[in-house]
Structure formats: structure tokens, C-alpha cells
Write a protein that holds these residues in place. Structure first.
Motif, PDB file in Angstrom:
ATOM      1  N   ALA A   2       7.584   5.779   4.845  1.00  0.00           N
ATOM      2  CA  ALA A   2       6.396   5.354   5.587  1.00  0.00           C
ATOM      3  C   ALA A   2       5.106   5.749   4.873  1.00  0.00           C
ATOM      4  CB  ALA A   2       6.418   5.943   6.996  1.00  0.00           C
ATOM      5  N   ASN A   3       5.164   6.795   4.074  1.00  0.00           N
ATOM      6  CA  ASN A   3       3.975   7.250   3.371  1.00  0.00           C
ATOM      7  C   ASN A   3       3.906   6.739   1.936  1.00  0.00           C
ATOM      8  OD1 ASN A   3       3.122   8.745   5.594  1.00  0.00           O
ATOM      9  ND2 ASN A   3       4.446  10.439   5.028  1.00  0.00           N
ATOM     10  N   ASP A   4       4.826   5.910   1.545  1.00  0.00           N
ATOM     11  CA  ASP A   4       4.873   5.408   0.178  1.00  0.00           C
ATOM     12  C   ASP A   4       3.997   4.166   0.055  1.00  0.00           C
ATOM     13  OD1 ASP A   4       5.425   4.593  -2.385  1.00  0.00           O
ATOM     14  OD2 ASP A   4       7.593   4.763  -2.180  1.00  0.00           O
ATOM     15  N   ASP A   5       2.778   4.337  -0.449  1.00  0.00           N
ATOM     16  CA  ASP A   5       1.837   3.223  -0.572  1.00  0.00           C
ATOM     17  C   ASP A   5       2.367   2.116  -1.465  1.00  0.00           C
ATOM     18  OD1 ASP A   5      -0.032   4.232   1.146  1.00  0.00           O
ATOM     19  OD2 ASP A   5      -1.284   5.115  -0.415  1.00  0.00           O
ATOM     20  N   ALA A   6       3.134   2.459  -2.495  1.00  0.00           N
ATOM     21  CA  ALA A   6       3.655   1.439  -3.408  1.00  0.00           C
ATOM     22  C   ALA A   6       4.556   0.458  -2.661  1.00  0.00           C
ATOM     23  CB  ALA A   6       4.409   2.091  -4.559  1.00  0.00           C
ATOM     24  N   LEU A   7       5.406   0.953  -1.754  1.00  0.00           N
ATOM     25  CA  LEU A   7       6.284   0.069  -0.981  1.00  0.00           C
ATOM     26  C   LEU A   7       5.483  -0.842  -0.060  1.00  0.00           C
ATOM     27  CD1 LEU A   7       9.342   2.216   0.152  1.00  0.00           C
ATOM     28  CD2 LEU A   7       9.337   0.263  -1.377  1.00  0.00           C
ATOM     29  N   LEU A   8       4.382  -0.333   0.477  1.00  0.00           N
ATOM     30  CA  LEU A   8       3.597  -1.121   1.414  1.00  0.00           C
ATOM     31  C   LEU A   8       2.749  -2.184   0.718  1.00  0.00           C
ATOM     32  CD1 LEU A   8       2.538   1.710   3.867  1.00  0.00           C
ATOM     33  CD2 LEU A   8       4.311  -0.017   4.177  1.00  0.00           C
ATOM     34  N   LYS A   9       2.641  -2.117  -0.594  1.00  0.00           N
ATOM     35  CA  LYS A   9       1.901  -3.137  -1.335  1.00  0.00           C
ATOM     36  C   LYS A   9       2.779  -4.335  -1.672  1.00  0.00           C
ATOM     37  CE  LYS A   9      -1.497  -0.005  -3.216  1.00  0.00           C
ATOM     38  NZ  LYS A   9      -1.980   0.692  -4.390  1.00  0.00           N
ATOM     39  N   ILE A  10       4.084  -4.142  -1.698  1.00  0.00           N
ATOM     40  CA  ILE A  10       5.002  -5.245  -1.967  1.00  0.00           C
ATOM     41  C   ILE A  10       4.904  -6.216  -0.788  1.00  0.00           C
ATOM     42  CG2 ILE A  10       7.419  -5.896  -2.256  1.00  0.00           C
ATOM     43  CD1 ILE A  10       7.860  -3.151  -3.557  1.00  0.00           C
ATOM     44  N   PRO A  11       4.709  -7.518  -1.049  1.00  0.00           N
ATOM     45  CA  PRO A  11       4.490  -8.461   0.052  1.00  0.00           C
ATOM     46  C   PRO A  11       5.771  -8.888   0.778  1.00  0.00           C
ATOM     47  CG  PRO A  11       4.405  -9.634  -2.010  1.00  0.00           C
ATOM     48  CD  PRO A  11       4.583  -8.175  -2.352  1.00  0.00           C
ATOM     49  N   LEU A  12       6.630  -7.923   1.053  1.00  0.00           N
ATOM     50  CA  LEU A  12       7.872  -8.150   1.788  1.00  0.00           C
ATOM     51  C   LEU A  12       7.974  -7.101   2.879  1.00  0.00           C
ATOM     52  CD1 LEU A  12      10.362  -8.506  -1.218  1.00  0.00           C
ATOM     53  CD2 LEU A  12       9.318 -10.361   0.094  1.00  0.00           C
ATOM     54  N   PRO A  13       8.593  -7.429   4.017  1.00  0.00           N
ATOM     55  CA  PRO A  13       8.786  -6.400   5.039  1.00  0.00           C
ATOM     56  C   PRO A  13       9.817  -5.377   4.561  1.00  0.00           C
ATOM     57  CG  PRO A  13       9.834  -8.453   5.697  1.00  0.00           C
ATOM     58  CD  PRO A  13       9.124  -8.726   4.410  1.00  0.00           C
ATOM     59  N   ILE A  14       9.619  -4.140   4.943  1.00  0.00           N
ATOM     60  CA  ILE A  14      10.563  -3.083   4.577  1.00  0.00           C
ATOM     61  C   ILE A  14      11.810  -3.220   5.449  1.00  0.00           C
ATOM     62  CG2 ILE A  14      10.965  -0.588   4.578  1.00  0.00           C
ATOM     63  CD1 ILE A  14       7.956  -0.281   3.972  1.00  0.00           C
ATOM     64  N   MET A  15      12.960  -3.213   4.793  1.00  0.00           N
ATOM     65  CA  MET A  15      14.224  -3.315   5.523  1.00  0.00           C
ATOM     66  C   MET A  15      14.745  -1.907   5.787  1.00  0.00           C
ATOM     67  SD  MET A  15      17.593  -5.393   4.523  1.00  0.00           S
ATOM     68  CE  MET A  15      18.887  -5.598   5.699  1.00  0.00           C
ATOM     69  N   HIS A  16      15.066  -1.652   7.053  1.00  0.00           N
ATOM     70  CA  HIS A  16      15.533  -0.328   7.449  1.00  0.00           C
ATOM     71  C   HIS A  16      17.052  -0.210   7.445  1.00  0.00           C
ATOM     72  CE1 HIS A  16      11.479   0.892   8.503  1.00  0.00           C
ATOM     73  NE2 HIS A  16      11.341  -0.248   9.144  1.00  0.00           N
ATOM     74  N   GLY A  17      17.747  -1.341   7.520  1.00  0.00           N
ATOM     75  CA  GLY A  17      19.205  -1.295   7.509  1.00  0.00           C
ATOM     76  C   GLY A  17      19.796  -2.277   8.500  1.00  0.00           C
ATOM     77  N   GLN A  92      -3.009  -8.070   4.642  1.00  0.00           N
ATOM     78  CA  GLN A  92      -2.030  -8.478   3.651  1.00  0.00           C
ATOM     79  C   GLN A  92      -1.220  -9.668   4.143  1.00  0.00           C
ATOM     80  OE1 GLN A  92       0.642  -5.274   2.712  1.00  0.00           O
ATOM     81  NE2 GLN A  92       1.608  -6.367   1.038  1.00  0.00           N
ATOM     82  N   PHE A  93      -0.935 -10.601   3.226  1.00  0.00           N
ATOM     83  CA  PHE A  93       0.022 -11.667   3.488  1.00  0.00           C
ATOM     84  C   PHE A  93       1.392 -11.134   3.107  1.00  0.00           C
ATOM     85  CE2 PHE A  93      -3.848 -14.079   3.320  1.00  0.00           C
ATOM     86  CZ  PHE A  93      -3.661 -15.069   4.273  1.00  0.00           C
ATOM     87  N   VAL A  94       2.398 -11.441   3.937  1.00  0.00           N
ATOM     88  CA  VAL A  94       3.749 -10.921   3.726  1.00  0.00           C
ATOM     89  C   VAL A  94       4.747 -12.068   3.888  1.00  0.00           C
ATOM     90  CG1 VAL A  94       5.487  -9.281   4.565  1.00  0.00           C
ATOM     91  CG2 VAL A  94       3.063  -8.661   4.625  1.00  0.00           C
ATOM     92  N   LEU A  95       5.663 -12.165   2.958  1.00  0.00           N
ATOM     93  CA  LEU A  95       6.739 -13.154   3.025  1.00  0.00           C
ATOM     94  C   LEU A  95       7.857 -12.569   3.878  1.00  0.00           C
ATOM     95  CD1 LEU A  95       7.942 -15.857   1.994  1.00  0.00           C
ATOM     96  CD2 LEU A  95       8.846 -14.573   0.048  1.00  0.00           C
ATOM     97  N   VAL A  96       8.094 -13.172   5.045  1.00  0.00           N
ATOM     98  CA  VAL A  96       9.061 -12.590   5.980  1.00  0.00           C
ATOM     99  C   VAL A  96      10.421 -13.278   5.983  1.00  0.00           C
ATOM    100  CG1 VAL A  96       7.311 -11.623   7.510  1.00  0.00           C
ATOM    101  CG2 VAL A  96       8.128 -13.948   7.907  1.00  0.00           C
ATOM    102  N   ASP A  97      10.528 -14.395   5.289  1.00  0.00           N
ATOM    103  CA  ASP A  97      11.810 -15.106   5.217  1.00  0.00           C
ATOM    104  C   ASP A  97      11.798 -15.924   3.936  1.00  0.00           C
ATOM    105  OD1 ASP A  97      14.307 -15.959   5.928  1.00  0.00           O
ATOM    106  OD2 ASP A  97      13.645 -17.339   7.485  1.00  0.00           O
ATOM    107  N   GLY A  98      12.972 -16.363   3.495  1.00  0.00           N
ATOM    108  CA  GLY A  98      13.045 -17.172   2.277  1.00  0.00           C
ATOM    109  C   GLY A  98      13.022 -16.318   1.023  1.00  0.00           C
ATOM    110  N   ILE A  99      13.585 -15.119   1.130  1.00  0.00           N
ATOM    111  CA  ILE A  99      13.595 -14.174   0.021  1.00  0.00           C
ATOM    112  C   ILE A  99      14.997 -14.142  -0.571  1.00  0.00           C
ATOM    113  CG2 ILE A  99      13.185 -11.766  -0.645  1.00  0.00           C
ATOM    114  CD1 ILE A  99      11.683 -11.683   2.212  1.00  0.00           C
TER     115      ILE A  99
END
Length: 143
Positions: A2-17, A92-99
Motif C-alpha cells: 500500500a505504501n509502494d508508490d511505484a506500484l501505484l503508478k502502474i496504470p493497472l489495478p493491484i491484484m490482491h489474490g 490517474q487513468f487505469v486499465l481495469v480489463d483487457g490486460i
């Protein structure tokens, strides 16, 4: 993470599992929120509701740039699969599907040039839907 800024810059939602539900397995992904705290609207819904007129071009160009920077393979990049939200106070724009790929990774996606050409065509369609223009040589949206 949650505190990793690099992950939050990637325009994809974070997958938790994955979790088991009463109707089968489901993936748990980050909720991308709009400025009001609700689920972020897709570009398609922004156009439908006439709120695309004040589109954040800087954030949209950063999204296009990040697709290349992070070598994201997109199989269905369109106005319905891209949302505009806020993550850690950053618009931020985020790609939420089609990955990725639905069945198997296609060799052609491994080529930077082919992936860039494919994404450019898809970004041009998004630009057209928004009433913008797309410059593939500069890799930017503009009005």
C-alpha cells in the motif's frame, strides 16, 4: 504494498489474490475510486454523461506513456476498460480489463514495435471517442 508508490503508478489495478465464493473462485482487485469516493467512471461513461469535456490531458498522456514504459500487453484497450480515478491523491487513468491475453500469450505481443503499433490504433480510437486527436509519432493526445 500500500505504501509502494511505484506500484501505484502502474496504470493497472493491484491484484490482491483469489478467494472462493459460493459461485466459484473470484479475484480480488483494488477498487479505483473517483474524486467522490465512488467507483471511478470509465471513459465510456464519462462520454455518455458529458463529463469528458474537462478531460485531464496530462493524466491521459501519462497513461499512454505508462503503457509503453511498463510494457503492458493490452488485448482490449477501449473506452469501457479505462477508468479515471484517484490513487493516493493522484489523478490517474487505469486499465481495469483487457490486460494480458485470454488464452495464451501471443508471440506478436512480445515485439515492442508490434505492441506499440497495436496500442497506437487503440489509443487513436479513444481519442476519436473523446473528440481529441492522437499523434503516434509523439505518443500524445491533443485537442
Amino acid at each position: 504494498h500500500a505504501n509502494d508508490d511505484a506500484l501505484l503508478k502502474i496504470p493497472l489495478p493491484i491484484m490482491h489474490g483469489f478467494v472462493q465464493t459460493d459461485i466459484g473462485p473470484a479475484s480480488v482487485v483494488e477498487k479505483i475510486c473517483g474524486h467522490d469516493g465512488e467507483i471511478a467512471p470509465s471513459i465510456h461513461n464519462m462520454i455518455k454523461n458529458n463529463i469528458h469535456l474537462c478531460i485531464d490531458l496530462r493524466a491521459l498522456n501519462r497513461f499512454a506513456d505508462d503503457l509503453l514504459k511498463y510494457k503492458i500487453i493490452t488485448t482490449d484497450l477501449n473506452t469501457r476498460n479505462v477508468v479515471f480515478g484517484t490513487r493516493n491523491g493522484r489523478k490517474q487513468f487505469v486499465l481495469v480489463d483487457g490486460i494480458g491475453d485470454n488464452f495464451a500469450l501471443k508471440i506478436r505481443h512480445l515485439s515492442h514495435h508490434i505492441r506499440r503499433r497495436d496500442q497506437s490504433r487503440k489509443l487513436q480510437r479513444i481519442a476519436y471517442a473523446l473528440g481529441l486527436k492522437w499523434c503516434k509519432s509523439k505518443w500524445i493526445f491533443y485537442s
